[in-house]
Scaffold this motif. Structure first.
Motif, PDB file in Angstrom:
ATOM      1  N   GLN A 117     -22.881 -45.840  36.212  1.00 25.94           N
ATOM      2  CA  GLN A 117     -23.258 -46.606  35.029  1.00 25.94           C
ATOM      3  C   GLN A 117     -22.068 -47.245  34.314  1.00 25.94           C
ATOM      4  OE1 GLN A 117     -25.958 -43.145  33.772  1.00 25.94           O
ATOM      5  NE2 GLN A 117     -27.035 -44.909  32.935  1.00 25.94           N
ATOM      6  N   HIS A 149     -25.147 -37.562  39.967  1.00 26.81           N
ATOM      7  CA  HIS A 149     -25.879 -38.233  38.884  1.00 26.81           C
ATOM      8  C   HIS A 149     -26.618 -39.421  39.490  1.00 26.81           C
ATOM      9  CE1 HIS A 149     -26.067 -38.800  34.299  1.00 26.81           C
ATOM     10  NE2 HIS A 149     -26.875 -39.709  34.810  1.00 26.81           N
ATOM     11  N   ASN A 170     -27.651 -33.804  37.915  1.00 27.88           N
ATOM     12  CA  ASN A 170     -28.235 -34.355  36.698  1.00 27.88           C
ATOM     13  C   ASN A 170     -29.732 -34.598  36.881  1.00 27.88           C
ATOM     14  OD1 ASN A 170     -27.970 -35.738  33.996  1.00 27.88           O
ATOM     15  ND2 ASN A 170     -28.838 -37.414  35.202  1.00 27.88           N
ATOM     16  N   GLU A 171     -30.517 -34.081  35.972  1.00 29.90           N
ATOM     17  CA  GLU A 171     -31.959 -34.358  35.877  1.00 29.90           C
ATOM     18  C   GLU A 171     -32.687 -34.415  37.217  1.00 29.90           C
ATOM     19  OE1 GLU A 171     -32.373 -37.933  33.514  1.00 29.90           O
ATOM     20  OE2 GLU A 171     -31.866 -36.867  31.691  1.00 29.90           O
ATOM     21  N   TYR A 175     -34.475 -36.596  24.956  1.00 32.08           N
ATOM     22  CA  TYR A 175     -34.636 -37.943  24.403  1.00 32.08           C
ATOM     23  C   TYR A 175     -35.885 -38.110  23.529  1.00 32.08           C
ATOM     24  CZ  TYR A 175     -30.738 -39.597  27.167  1.00 32.08           C
ATOM     25  OH  TYR A 175     -29.485 -39.783  27.672  1.00 32.08           O
ATOM     26  N   GLU A 195     -27.069 -34.442  26.996  1.00 35.70           N
ATOM     27  CA  GLU A 195     -27.381 -35.842  26.679  1.00 35.70           C
ATOM     28  C   GLU A 195     -28.402 -35.871  25.553  1.00 35.70           C
ATOM     29  OE1 GLU A 195     -28.765 -38.494  29.847  1.00 35.70           O
ATOM     30  OE2 GLU A 195     -27.364 -37.570  31.247  1.00 35.70           O
ATOM     31  N   GLU A 230     -27.976 -49.350  32.595  1.00 31.95           N
ATOM     32  CA  GLU A 230     -29.087 -48.403  32.433  1.00 31.95           C
ATOM     33  C   GLU A 230     -30.080 -48.553  33.602  1.00 31.95           C
ATOM     34  OE1 GLU A 230     -29.660 -45.746  30.861  1.00 31.95           O
ATOM     35  OE2 GLU A 230     -31.801 -45.613  31.257  1.00 31.95           O
ATOM     36  N   TRP A 231     -29.616 -48.287  34.812  1.00 33.96           N
ATOM     37  CA  TRP A 231     -30.462 -48.248  36.003  1.00 33.96           C
ATOM     38  C   TRP A 231     -31.363 -49.489  36.103  1.00 33.96           C
ATOM     39  CZ3 TRP A 231     -27.693 -45.071  38.566  1.00 33.96           C
ATOM     40  CH2 TRP A 231     -27.091 -44.004  37.930  1.00 33.96           C
TER      41      TRP A 231
HETATM   42  C1  FCB Z   1     -30.991 -40.106  31.334  1.00 35.16           C
HETATM   43  C2  FCB Z   1     -29.943 -40.292  32.426  1.00 35.16           C
HETATM   44  C3  FCB Z   1     -28.789 -41.175  32.029  1.00 35.16           C
HETATM   45  C4  FCB Z   1     -29.213 -42.330  31.152  1.00 35.16           C
HETATM   46  C5  FCB Z   1     -30.105 -41.868  30.027  1.00 35.16           C
HETATM   47  C6  FCB Z   1     -30.552 -42.975  29.092  1.00 35.16           C
HETATM   48  O1  FCB Z   1     -32.213 -39.828  31.927  1.00 35.16           O
HETATM   49  O2  FCB Z   1     -29.410 -39.059  32.821  1.00 35.16           O
HETATM   50  O3  FCB Z   1     -28.140 -41.583  33.196  1.00 35.16           O
HETATM   51  O4  FCB Z   1     -29.794 -43.298  31.941  1.00 35.16           O
HETATM   52  O5  FCB Z   1     -31.229 -41.226  30.542  1.00 35.16           O
END
Ligand code: FCB
Length: 393
Positions: A18, A110, A154-155, A256, A309, A354-355
């Motif tokens: 990113q 990630h 990550n996630e 989030y 995060e 952002e992906w």
């Molecule tokens: C999370 C990701 C991160 C970023 C945020 C906004 O899911 O880990 O890479 O994209 O969201």
């Protein structure tokens, strides 16, 4: 007031693809080039070159910790061959964190995979957990002395959902079988990596960064709604911890937003119901109390917790300062209730790629001008700094 503010870790997070730019050897890069409509990450923030400037800025903004990810495809350019140049680069990066007084949280995976791995079937391949653990071991041997906290993956639930169920991220598969298989493999990969890292560095602190959503039933009186919220909570927030029991030295949480679920009939389905109140630029509802709620039952793992995060897309910076204040208060409340929270890493230090959403969402404490690569802290970055200074007094 945050408990134990003197040892509390305050900072922000990023990930390699990113921010670094030109990660040409991973599956995301390849996918961006060939997929119609996909945004190309290109030079991203050029952080691969500008990391010194960025970490000096983080320090100036009062941070004492930083989370970043290593790019596997740079370190293992070809299967089984370690790239000395990339190892040296990341040594410089991690040394620079130390010089700036920033404790390091280092993520090994990630979302991106080396192309050679992706050609072998990525995480669907049963060999991948072993290959991942070998990479973790190499990192422990070459960089382990500079790593304070390890985040293996990550996630995992986000990765698997987007890539193997919703089919919107590479490799764009839609298969329940593949979804379940990839989760199993990732869990196994984490467990093997945990062992390997500990073999090389017995004192290492190893965990994951798990995406958590505060699920709630649309109506407390409806059994179906409550069941839907409970099942989603179990699957999304806890399943991966369940599959990797005993291999966490801390709990890393990415929070989030909340999600309200309601069951509808004819046809039978679970629907996401609207959540009232403020939203981010991406339409994600803002509810800090959801974090208190999540933390109140993450206590059950009896491990130190780090928020790895938490943040929002907010281009005009009109909501970020309050967002940070409210989420830190939510953490304080959880601490009062016995949750052992020891750090907060805001997403993100910088605006970044952002992906599939591309460069439009602005998640940074620091604004990035993509034409000139100039960095400019937003007002909220100074509010965060003042909160940190106040807490440390
Ligand atoms: C999370 C990701 C991160 C970023 C945020 C906004 O899911 O880990 O890479 O994209 O969201």
């Amino acid at each position: 007031m945050i408990r134990e503010p003197a040892s509390f870790l305050w900072g922000a997070a990023t990930s390699a693809h990113q921010v670094e730019g030109n990660n040409i050897h991973n599956d995301w890069w390849q996918w961006e080039q060939k997929t119609p409509g996909a945004v190309k990450s290109g030079a991203a923030d050029d952080h691969y070159r500008l990391f010194r400037e960025d970490f000096a800025l983080a320090r100036e903004l009062g941070h004492n910790a930083h989370r970043l990810s290593l790019e596997w495809s740079r370190l293992e350019l070809k299967e089984g061959q370690w790239n000395e140049g990339a190892i040296d680069h990341y040594r410089e990066v991690l040394e620079c964190l130390r010089e700036n007084g920033l404790a390091s949280f280092v993520t090994l995976h990630h979302f991106t995979n080396p192309m050679w791995l992706s050609k072998r079937g990525g995480w669907e391949n049963k060999e991948t957990p072993r290959l991942f653990a070998r990479y973790a071991e190499m990192v422990a041997e070459h960089l382990g002395d500079l790593i304070d906290f390890w985040v293996t993956i990550n996630e995992p639930m986000v990765y698997v959902t987007q890539s193997y169920w919703r089919a919107c991220w590479p490799p764009q598969r839609h298969s329940l079988r593949a979804t379940l298989k990839v989760i199993r493999h990732m869990a196994y990969g984490h467990r093997l990596a945990y062992e390997n890292i500990h073999r090389v560095k017995p004192q290492a602190k190893v965990g994951i960064a798990n995406s958590v959503i505060a699920f709630s039933p649309d109506s407390e009186r409806k059994v179906g709604d409550k069941l839907a919220a409970g099942l989603n909570d179990w699957w999304y927030n806890h399943r991966f911890f369940g599959l990797t029991k005993g291999t966490h030295d801390f709990i890393g949480l990415n929070y989030y937003f909340p999600r309200k679920l309601g069951v509808k009939i004819m046809p039978l389905r679970v629907e996401q119901m609207p959540v009232s109140g403020l939203q981010s630029d991406l339409g994600w509802p803002i509810k800090a109390e959801g974090l208190t709620h999540i933390l109140s039952y993450m206590k059950r793992y009896r491990l130190p917790i780090y928020i790895t995060e938490n943040g929002l897309a907010d281009a005009d910076d009109s909501r970020r300062a309050d967002f940070i204040r409210d989420h830190l208060r939510a953490i304080e409340r959880a601490q009062e209730g016995g949750a052992d929270v020891r750090g907060y890493l805001h997403w993100s230090l910088l605006d970044n790629f952002e992906w599939i959403e591309g460069f439009k969402p602005r998640f940074g404490l620091v604004e990035v001008n993509y034409e000139t690569m100039a960095r400019k802290p937003r007002p909220s970055a100074y509010v965060y700094k003042a909160i940190i200074e106040q807490a440390r007094k």
